[in-house]
Design an enzyme around this catalytic site. Structure first.
Site, PDB file in Angstrom:
ATOM      1  CG  ASP A 203      -9.249   3.884  -2.981  1.00  0.00           C
ATOM      2  OD1 ASP A 203      -9.028   2.901  -1.438  1.00  0.00           O
ATOM      3  OD2 ASP A 203     -10.601   4.182  -2.608  1.00  0.00           O
ATOM      4  CD  GLU A 271      -9.057  -1.079  -1.445  1.00  0.00           C
ATOM      5  OE1 GLU A 271      -9.237  -1.160   0.323  1.00  0.00           O
ATOM      6  OE2 GLU A 271      -9.815  -0.068  -1.713  1.00  0.00           O
TER       7      GLU A 271
HETATM    8  O1  TEU Z   1     -11.658   1.100   1.040  1.00  0.00           O
HETATM    9  C1  TEU Z   1     -12.247   0.495  -0.073  1.00  0.00           C
HETATM   10  C2  TEU Z   1     -13.152  -0.494   1.228  1.00  0.00           C
HETATM   11  O2  TEU Z   1     -13.582  -1.540   0.261  1.00  0.00           O
HETATM   12  C3  TEU Z   1     -13.140  -0.123   2.546  1.00  0.00           C
HETATM   13  O3  TEU Z   1     -15.000  -0.327   2.494  1.00  0.00           O
HETATM   14  C4  TEU Z   1     -13.150  -1.461   3.503  1.00  0.00           C
HETATM   15  O4  TEU Z   1     -13.880  -2.670   3.491  1.00  0.00           O
HETATM   16  C5  TEU Z   1     -13.168  -0.760   5.197  1.00  0.00           C
HETATM   17  O5  TEU Z   1     -12.617   0.599   5.119  1.00  0.00           O
HETATM   18  C6  TEU Z   1     -12.810  -1.430   6.233  1.00  0.00           C
HETATM   19  O6  TEU Z   1     -13.743  -1.288   6.614  1.00  0.00           O
HETATM   20  C7  TEU Z   1     -11.193   2.421   0.381  1.00  0.00           C
HETATM   21  C8  TEU Z   1      -9.785   2.540   1.431  1.00  0.00           C
HETATM   22  O7  TEU Z   1      -8.471   1.733   1.639  1.00  0.00           O
HETATM   23  C9  TEU Z   1     -10.600   3.232   2.418  1.00  0.00           C
HETATM   24  O8  TEU Z   1      -9.614   3.878   3.312  1.00  0.00           O
HETATM   25  C10 TEU Z   1     -11.683   4.465   1.770  1.00  0.00           C
HETATM   26  O9  TEU Z   1     -12.553   4.950   2.962  1.00  0.00           O
HETATM   27  C11 TEU Z   1     -12.309   3.914   1.085  1.00  0.00           C
HETATM   28  O10 TEU Z   1     -12.177   3.077  -0.426  1.00  0.00           O
HETATM   29  C12 TEU Z   1     -13.167   4.801   0.053  1.00  0.00           C
HETATM   30  O11 TEU Z   1     -12.109   5.531  -0.566  1.00  0.00           O
END
Ligand code: TEU
Length: 541
Positions: A203, A271
């Site tokens: 993540d 990600e």
């Molecule tokens: O998301 C990381 C991220 O880059 C997010 O900020 C994304 O761009 C944003 O949610 C778009 O609306 C990850 C996870 O996928 C997300 O669900 C989490 O909230 C976040 O990390 C924090 O752990």
């Protein structure tokens, strides 16, 4: 000896566990629910499931705020349930990938609680800094903002310092310049590898390191946004630092020792919402699937066939030797593909993910064409939406794409026997559900099943690939391999029907058989078609 690269030419299916299947009627999905539905994945023939976080969590960000990396949250079950899940999955030939959240913990994690009190060895586990004192008032160390709005720094009175949180205040960033933190995280990864997982989705990997000078980020000219919106800054110091790649290499090594032991490659999906060159660099650092978000950003429903061709070609050409591309259709942070591109066009993206070489990743519900459900501000629970406030929550909230899976037309769409569900079920579930689509040969579900089978054909793995502009309105993808019939995908980008002579644009036979066609295209699968005269209805593929 080389282990089989099982994730290539395969589909991976993301499960958002709160919303997949509820076994105990509390309105929230759980591990026993997933176990009870594993046959669904066998039926679809997807290769792996990736499960969003199941660790112990106060749920400030619904599991992305972890307070214990090596146990299961009681909402989802317990470690015995998890072992039962991996055992059954293994028996069914299904891989299990866990979402791992290394950038931050919950502020309720004992590491943070001890760090606040400066108890060794936890003192430097997080990014603590003194505030700046101006005229007797204390301000955050710099102008950095949280992804969810407001300052990325929160003052902790007990410690007398600010801590960094690039996400909610309940998600303090870990300090990866501390060797002890790296050791702790290695131990957590090892714990789950020992519990039989086949890999991790890492993540928010590009948030792990920050530049040590903690300079103000440059401001962007965004008069359209509130001053504390994350997008008003150019994040050159708080994201995408080179140290990230070195750390990832160490995780690769850790996984490789387990790959050898289990004689099966453990994989990493990373990600990072960033530009293509930075994303591609994750391959050499050990990621098998540096997530390619191009169907989410930069491409969108206003993009032209040329935009698509340019981006797809660039990705395919840039993937380093020995690696393979990947295509992300949707996830829990983005509006559903059927909502982003519209009902008519959505199937085209499942087809693209299948016909293009490499891995396809879909989000639960994409296989039945599930759509976003709009929420009122009162219904909103996602911190990204709540923080944005009643005027702007629709622009930020991720609740609409997280509603319960629509199994059938019974109460709560068959997701839960409870009185309420944690997010409301989409009202379209009476018509749009898995049970209905299973008995309909021209449903999204039936189409997706055929696509999963297609993905495993050798031509998809090794055939040549060409993205072709068919005039301005239609995009074609042609796969060719000696001695076998080509595979051709045609996508109408327009909102009006078109008749095309495909042979003007590509060297293909005059007659071809339709393997799959988008729902509503009016083209029955199985028919033989004259490729000099193809009628593509609006948005059809
Ligand atoms: O998301 C990381 C991220 O880059 C997010 O900020 C994304 O761009 C944003 O949610 C778009 O609306 C990850 C996870 O996928 C997300 O669900 C989490 O909230 C976040 O990390 C924090 O752990």
């Amino acid at each position: 000896s080389k282990t089989k690269e099982w994730w290539k030419d395969a589909f991976i299916y993301q499960i958002y566990p709160r919303s997949f299947m509820d076994s105990d009627g509390d309105g929230i999905g759980d591990l026993k629910g997933i176990i009870s539905k594993l046959e669904h994945f066998v039926d679809l023939n997807v290769s792996a499931i990736w499960i969003s976080p199941i660790y112990v969590s106060p749920m400030a960000d619904f599991g992305y705020d972890v307070s214990n990396f090596t146990d299961v949250d009681p909402t989802f079950g317990n470690i015995t349930d998890f072992s039962a899940l991996t055992a059954k999955a293994k028996a069914l030939g299904l891989k299990v990938i866990l979402d791992f959240v290394p950038n931050h913990t919950s502020d309720k994690h004992p590491w943070f609680v001890n760090s606040v009190k400066r108890i060794k060895p936890y003192t430097d586990y997080y990014v603590w800094m003194d505030g700046s004192l101006v005229n007797g008032t204390i301000y955050p160390p710099n102008n950095w903002l949280s992804v969810f709005g407001g300052s990325a720094w929160t003052f902790n009175a007990e410690r007398g310092q600010y801590y960094l949180h690039q996400f909610t205040t309940g998600q303090p960033d870990l300090n990866y310049r501390s060797a002890a933190v790296i050791t702790e995280i290695d131990a957590a990864l090892t714990f789950w590898l020992d519990h039989g997982v086949d890999g991790f989705r890492i993540d928010a990997i590009n948030y792990l390191f920050e530049d040590i000078e903690y300079l103000d980020e440059p401001r962007l000219f965004r008069p359209d946004l509130p001053v504390d919106d994350y997008e008003t800054l150019d994040h050159i110091y708080s994201k995408d630092q080179v140290e990230t790649y070195t750390l990832l290499k160490s995780w690769r090594k850790l996984l490789d020792t387990h790959s050898k032991k289990d004689k099966e490659t453990k994989i990493l999906l990373t990600e990072a919402y960033t530009d293509m060159p930075q994303t591609i660099k994750y391959y050499d650092a050990g990621s098998n699937i540096p997530m390619n978000f191009m169907f989410i950003t930069p491409l969108d429903n206003r993009s032209t066939t040329r935009d698509f061709k340019r981006n797809i070609d660039a990705w395919i050409n840039d993937v380093p030797k020995g690696h393979s591309p990947n295509w992300i259709v949707g996830n829990h942070d983005q509006h559903r593909v059927a909502t982003r591109y519209g009902r008519k066009r959505a199937d085209g993206f499942l087809m693209l993910a299948a016909v293009l070489p490499g891995t396809g990743v879909i989000y639960y519900g994409d296989e039945i064409g599930m759509e976003d459900r709009n929420m009122t501000f009162n219904e909103t629970v996602d911190p990204a939406g709540c923080n944005a406030g009643p005027q702007r929550y629709r622009l930020k909230s991720r609740d609409p794409e997280r509603t319960p899976y629509q199994w059938d037309n019974t109460t709560n769409a068959g997701f839960s026997t409870g009185n309420t569900t944690w997010l409301p079920v989409h009202p379209n579930y009476k018509e749009l559900n898995l049970a209905a689509q299973k008995i309909d040969p021209s449903s999204h579900y039936s189409l997706f099943k055929k696509l999963v089978a297609l993905k495993k054909m050798p031509i998809i793995d090794s055939g040549e690939v060409e993205v072709i502009l068919v005039g301005y309105e239609v995009m074609g993808v042609v796969r060719k391999s000696p001695d076998v019939a080509p595979v051709v995908l045609l996508m109408n980008f327009e909102s009006y029907p078109l008749v095309i002579d495909a042979r003007t644009w590509m060297n293909i036979p005059e007659e071809m058989t339709v393997l799959v066609s988008s729902v509503g295209s009016g083209i029955p699968s199985g028919v033989t078609m004259d490729t000099t005269e193809i009628l593509l209805s609006a948005g059809a593929s």
